[in-house]
Design a protein around this motif. Sequence first.
Motif, PDB file in Angstrom:
ATOM      1  N   PRO A 665      47.503  36.831  35.787  1.00 57.07           N
ATOM      2  CA  PRO A 665      46.178  36.353  36.229  1.00 57.07           C
ATOM      3  C   PRO A 665      45.311  35.807  35.106  1.00 57.07           C
ATOM      4  CG  PRO A 665      46.733  38.408  37.321  1.00 57.07           C
ATOM      5  CD  PRO A 665      47.816  38.178  36.302  1.00 57.07           C
ATOM      6  N   ARG A 721      42.685  28.205  41.925  1.00 59.48           N
ATOM      7  CA  ARG A 721      42.839  29.649  41.713  1.00 59.48           C
ATOM      8  C   ARG A 721      43.528  30.311  42.896  1.00 59.48           C
ATOM      9  NH1 ARG A 721      42.237  33.170  37.191  1.00 59.48           N
ATOM     10  NH2 ARG A 721      43.584  34.745  38.085  1.00 59.48           N
ATOM     11  N   ASP A 725      47.017  32.345  42.609  1.00 60.30           N
ATOM     12  CA  ASP A 725      47.142  33.761  42.963  1.00 60.30           C
ATOM     13  C   ASP A 725      48.239  33.981  43.994  1.00 60.30           C
ATOM     14  OD1 ASP A 725      45.135  34.387  41.200  1.00 60.30           O
ATOM     15  OD2 ASP A 725      43.545  34.427  42.714  1.00 60.30           O
TER      16      ASP A 725
END
Length: 763
Positions: A665, A721, A725
């Motif tokens: 991450p 993002r 993810d």
Amino acid sequence: MATTATFLHVTDTHLADGYSSNQADHKVRIDGIAVTTKIEALGVTAELLAERLKEEKRLLDGILFTGDAQDKAAPNGHAELRRVLAGTLSGVMQPHCRFVATPGNHDVPQGSDPSGELRYAEFKCAWRDTKPPAVTPWLDGIDASPIAREAYTDHSLLAPDGTWAVYPINSCNWSHTQVRLPEKVETAFAQLVSKLDNLDAASAPSLRELVTNDIRKPIEKQLLYDIARVSEDQLAALKPIIRAGSGTQRPPLRIVLLHHHLMAPTLREEIRPFADITNLSALRTYLRQSEIDIVIHGHKHVDAIAYDSVYDHGARQQTDPRRLLVLSGGTFDGAYDHSSMSLIGVAGLPGAPRVEVERIPLGRRGFDLAKSSLYTARLWRTNEQIPGGPVVIHGKDIDDVYARAVRAANEEAHMGMLIVHLDLPQPELDRDGKPKSLPFPTAYPNPDETPNDEKVQTTAAWVDDLASWWQLSRSTLESRIPYIHGTRLRRFAGRFDQIKRIVSLLKSYSGTSRAVAVLIDPLRDFGPTGEGEDFASFCLVQFRRRPGKQDGNYLDCTAYYRAQEFKHWWPINVAELRRLQVEVANQVSCHPGRITTIAADARAVAARSPGQVAVPVVDRWLDQAPEKLMVLACLLCGVSDTWGAGNVIEEWRDYLKSQRRSADPSAFNPDGCPVAVNALEVLASYIEAHSGAADDIRELADMLRRLARENRNYEVSSKDRSAFDNWSLGIRQLCEDLLTAIPVALADADQVGPANTGLVTNG
């Protein structure tokens, strides 16, 4: 609109009746050999200059005098200077030409009161009271403040078309000022004189004279200070005059006349009190705020030309300095006969002004006025930062340039234009004429953002392999990555080698500017609306031959990028350009020269992931070492006696660890991160084709296909993002499982021999 202007600068003539010009060394006086006075020499020089200006059909726009017409306030210096110059130069003066004069420290009577009438009596008589009046500075104690609008022309000379303006400033209001004795000393003298009065009448007068002449006067002389200072009142009075002459479209070229120097024009040291302007910092700040371009001064008796950078005084964050051109004038004396005055020409008005300064030597009867070489200087206001760029960085050390470029891409050039010039040392070549190592910064990626145990391995071989891959003319990954640089350069539109064309051009035409290659094909890359387009940021490269001073020609390389990421991409781009530059230079008999990158949209991604520039090594195997995939398949299927297995298995481990790091991450990169696809699919096919493959080996092939599928889906996603993810969690687990599968498939991790031997043992 006039594009040129010509000014005569005269300073420090130190005229007085009978003063010798020092053109001859009269150790003895002989009848019939007269001593040439300064006034006579001034007349001869001015006459010869007028003759030459007429021949050249040049006219003066202003006669600029920066003080010290007199010597220790001896009378008539100003009047004689004006009389001689006006009489000899009247025929070469423009209709708007005027005298602009400012006093010097030798022009004020010693001990005269600052701001007093006596201080400026001679100066005013010659320059203000004589018709037509000259342009003079606002004088403390003499002139009113504020200045009436109709009196602005008394204190400034403005070009008829507004392209230039001259403003005199007085720095001599406190020159040769008598400082009072300290109160305690004054009291002591009074007490002493009082005691002397009590002595007998015969001895008292002689003692009083002793105290006054031999004690008090020497002390007072030590307190006569030659102070240079510009009052705030004068600057305030001048401010509206400068504003009034600003013009409607652009400010004029602004010139300030001053007797004293802003900085010493020579290395010669002057040791005395008040050698410099006392409030120099305030004056420099005023010049910066008033956008002055040129300062012309005298006082030091040395002609010189220099730039002076004036920064914003007291600013919390420093901005670009204001660059002043400072012209220092020589003195009118035979001992300095090469530079009695200066002719200052300004060309390129109004947009690209440049200055040419010519020394005018002391003239001699019967001789032509010698023409000296010119000092030249540009006055383009390039020092001022333009909103939105471009920002320019230049250097010779790639580590320094890289650090500055990354910082600039994050700060002042962020999402703006960033131009980087890199002058590298000459490369060391191998037998094939290729560089033994490519330039690469040691701080890639930035160590303060990458844990020491997870550094990307940026060895010379890694850099060379990656730069070589991006320059391949053909690649098995072309359908997936259609903008590989080499395919666009060497097989444009599927057939055309642009590098060969460039070599041919440079061999045939040494000065050609057509040695250009493009990496964008509008027919292939562009759509009617611009949606869904995917083409290289690297748009264009140009090669230019540049003559060297002594050692032949250099080949400069300039590359244009529609957008460029500097932390991870720029070093690889430079390595690529260096390979191309050396290749072309070798064929056209040049030395590799400067590399310039021009980024229209600069940025530096803070993510730890190196971005898509670092195409995973396993995908690059398909083009550069396909046999390694077969070796790896054999190893994973349990065939351990394979040549080169040590290297291959270590590279496989490194890839899986790198892929796992990219999916962390904290490694999110808005530009995407490098993912392998094609090689994983090929590797899975090899494993599946292996006869008698066990169930766990087939499961390994399934994991490879899942990894390839997830990577492909991420690669065509928005890469934001959310997409990152969704992709990263499963990828990290798959990489862990594949890392664990290595020792299981090989039965024993110690089976793999040392990487440097490339051998696999059987235990």
